[in-house]
Design an enzyme around this catalytic site. Structure first.
Site, PDB file in Angstrom:
ATOM      1  N   ASP A  11      -6.324  -6.503   3.915  1.00  0.00           N
ATOM      2  CA  ASP A  11      -5.818  -4.825   4.078  1.00  0.00           C
ATOM      3  C   ASP A  11      -5.951  -5.245   5.460  1.00  0.00           C
ATOM      4  OD1 ASP A  11      -6.971  -2.783   2.194  1.00  0.00           O
ATOM      5  OD2 ASP A  11      -5.448  -3.027   3.449  1.00  0.00           O
ATOM      6  N   GLY A  12      -4.412  -4.926   6.624  1.00  0.00           N
ATOM      7  CA  GLY A  12      -4.375  -3.635   7.100  1.00  0.00           C
ATOM      8  C   GLY A  12      -3.963  -5.028   8.240  1.00  0.00           C
TER       9      GLY A  12
ATOM     10  N   GLY B  74      -0.854   1.553   9.218  1.00  0.00           N
ATOM     11  CA  GLY B  74      -0.060   0.774  10.734  1.00  0.00           C
ATOM     12  C   GLY B  74      -0.307   0.304  11.875  1.00  0.00           C
TER      13      GLY B  74
ATOM     14  N   ASP C 152      -4.478   3.676  -1.770  1.00  0.00           N
ATOM     15  CA  ASP C 152      -5.501   4.122  -0.250  1.00  0.00           C
ATOM     16  C   ASP C 152      -6.236   5.364  -0.747  1.00  0.00           C
ATOM     17  OD1 ASP C 152      -3.996   1.512   1.655  1.00  0.00           O
ATOM     18  OD2 ASP C 152      -5.995   1.415   0.941  1.00  0.00           O
TER      19      ASP C 152
ATOM     20  N   MET D  92      -8.653   7.942   0.093  1.00  0.00           N
ATOM     21  CA  MET D  92      -9.564   8.212   1.636  1.00  0.00           C
ATOM     22  C   MET D  92     -10.282   9.903   1.195  1.00  0.00           C
ATOM     23  SD  MET D  92      -7.115   6.965   4.238  1.00  0.00           S
ATOM     24  CE  MET D  92      -6.522   5.360   4.188  1.00  0.00           C
TER      25      MET D  92
ATOM     26  N   MET E 207     -11.434  -5.685   5.396  1.00  0.00           N
ATOM     27  CA  MET E 207     -10.651  -4.975   6.278  1.00  0.00           C
ATOM     28  C   MET E 207     -10.140  -5.867   7.020  1.00  0.00           C
ATOM     29  SD  MET E 207     -10.017  -2.376   4.776  1.00  0.00           S
ATOM     30  CE  MET E 207      -8.684  -1.641   5.829  1.00  0.00           C
TER      31      MET E 207
ATOM     32  N   HIS F  78      -1.419  -1.392  -4.009  1.00  0.00           N
ATOM     33  CA  HIS F  78      -2.462  -0.659  -3.954  1.00  0.00           C
ATOM     34  C   HIS F  78      -2.744   0.636  -3.292  1.00  0.00           C
ATOM     35  CE1 HIS F  78      -6.130  -1.981  -0.762  1.00  0.00           C
ATOM     36  NE2 HIS F  78      -5.904  -0.528   0.114  1.00  0.00           N
TER      37      HIS F  78
ATOM     38  N   HIS G 214      -8.282   1.397  -3.288  1.00  0.00           N
ATOM     39  CA  HIS G 214      -8.994   1.012  -2.525  1.00  0.00           C
ATOM     40  C   HIS G 214      -9.962   1.874  -1.982  1.00  0.00           C
ATOM     41  CE1 HIS G 214      -9.853  -0.034   1.995  1.00  0.00           C
ATOM     42  NE2 HIS G 214     -11.234  -0.559   1.489  1.00  0.00           N
TER      43      HIS G 214
ATOM     44  N   SER H 127       0.962  -1.187   0.119  1.00  0.00           N
ATOM     45  CA  SER H 127      -0.141  -0.029  -0.367  1.00  0.00           C
ATOM     46  C   SER H 127       0.857   1.566   0.186  1.00  0.00           C
ATOM     47  CB  SER H 127      -0.913  -0.280   1.486  1.00  0.00           C
ATOM     48  OG  SER H 127      -1.532   1.034   1.457  1.00  0.00           O
TER      49      SER H 127
ATOM     50  N   MET I 120     -12.001   4.598  -0.281  1.00  0.00           N
ATOM     51  CA  MET I 120     -12.830   4.951   0.909  1.00  0.00           C
ATOM     52  C   MET I 120     -13.056   6.236   1.004  1.00  0.00           C
ATOM     53  SD  MET I 120      -9.894   2.765   3.300  1.00  0.00           S
ATOM     54  CE  MET I 120      -8.766   3.388   1.604  1.00  0.00           C
TER      55      MET I 120
HETATM   56  C1  DX5 Z   1      -6.114   0.996   5.528  1.00  0.00           C
HETATM   57  C2  DX5 Z   1      -5.524   0.676   4.120  1.00  0.00           C
HETATM   58  C3  DX5 Z   1      -4.999   0.035   4.321  1.00  0.00           C
HETATM   59  C4  DX5 Z   1      -3.716   0.136   4.783  1.00  0.00           C
HETATM   60  C5  DX5 Z   1      -2.425  -1.318   5.162  1.00  0.00           C
HETATM   61  O1  DX5 Z   1      -7.343   2.105   5.234  1.00  0.00           O
HETATM   62  O2  DX5 Z   1      -7.560   0.572   3.835  1.00  0.00           O
HETATM   63  O3  DX5 Z   1      -4.795  -0.128   3.394  1.00  0.00           O
HETATM   64  O4  DX5 Z   1      -2.809   1.308   4.261  1.00  0.00           O
HETATM   65  O5  DX5 Z   1      -1.532  -0.428   5.855  1.00  0.00           O
HETATM   66  P1  DX5 Z   1      -1.211  -0.925   6.541  1.00  0.00           P
HETATM   67  O6  DX5 Z   1      -0.145  -2.567   6.059  1.00  0.00           O
HETATM   68  O7  DX5 Z   1       0.376  -0.638   7.089  1.00  0.00           O
HETATM   69  O8  DX5 Z   1      -1.724  -1.825   8.016  1.00  0.00           O
HETATM   70 ZN    ZN Z   2      -6.713  -0.029   1.791  1.00  0.00          ZN
END
Ligand code: DX5
Ligand code: ZN
Length: 221
Positions: A177-178, A147, A36, A38, A139, A34, A67, A9, A69
């Site tokens: 994811d996560g 993190g 993200d 937001m 998720m 990936h 992704h 990501s 969000m």
């Molecule tokens: C969180 C994101 C994830 C996140 C994953 O909202 O959707 O993709 O960046 O990161 P790590 O692997 O650091 O949890």
């Molecule tokens: Zn994500």
């Protein structure tokens, strides 16, 4: 279960050098990148939009696993297709009864369609639209931050989706994811997940290629 794919990501990358970050991910063997997105409403943080997708598109051939969000994602599907997204994942919580229509629209724009469920959303809510998706995103953290620590109970949700797909005779990718790292990767794979998002684990590594291999192959080849 489909082949294991590692999707680092870029939320954990240096935003001031994103082109170099995706070039490095490609060189280190990432299967997907990936991204993200937001919007500050669906989740508190604002990251980036179609301009960033279009920008990184010029720096890598690796498929972009976007992704969303965001609220009302169905309004942005065409823009992300034009920007160069290969996979576009929308949240069931944002689409509601429009989920199947949104997934069809994503496929209609030539992208692979993903449907995501946050930790507190029952995975069964997507079972009636899963046939319109190419991938299910479970998720394993609350959306909005990289993190975080994995929420272990979400592994059961992945198993439930895998069982449902098997019963229906459907083959789909299951992405998690996560909070995924070398310590919990075996459990993640054992739950039926084959697409693994890893932000922090990859970007904090001193040897990104080795970390990606370890996550994918389970041991150092
Ligand atoms: C969180 C994101 C994830 C996140 C994953 O909202 O959707 O993709 O960046 O990161 P790590 O692997 O650091 O949890
Ligand atoms: Zn994500």
């Amino acid at each position: 279960m489909g082949r294991i794919q590692i999707a680092p990501s870029i939320l954990s990358a240096d935003f001031a050098a994103m082109g170099a970050a995706v070039e490095k991910l490609e060189a280190c063997g990432a299967d997907l990148i990936h991204c993200d997105v937001m919007d500050g409403t669906f989740v508190p943080k604002i990251t980036f939009g179609t301009d960033m997708i279009a920008a990184v598109r010029k720096h890598t051939k690796v498929p972009l696993d976007v992704h969303l969000m965001i609220v009302r994602p169905e309004e942005k599907i065409e823009e992300f297709a034009k920007a160069g997204a290969d996979i576009l994942t929308v949240h069931a919580e944002a689409c509601g009864e429009n989920t199947a229509r949104a997934l069809r629209a994503i496929r209609g724009c030539g992208m692979r369609a993903g449907i995501a469920v946050s930790p507190d959303t029952d995975e069964k809510t997507i079972f009636d639209s899963i046939s319109e998706a190419d991938m299910v995103l479970i998720m394993s953290v609350y959306p909005g931050l990289g993190g975080q620590k994995m929420i272990e109970r979400t592994l059961e949700k992945a198993k439930s989706v895998a069982r449902f797909l098997e019963k229906q005779g459907m083959v789909r990718d299951i992405e998690m994811d996560g909070g995924i790292n070398e310590e919990n990767i075996a459990k993640v794979k054992a739950s039926g997940v084959n697409v693994i998002v890893a932000g922090n684990t990859v970007f904090r590594s001193s040897d990104m290629a080795k970390t990606i291999r370890l996550l994918r192959d389970g041991d150092e080849k």
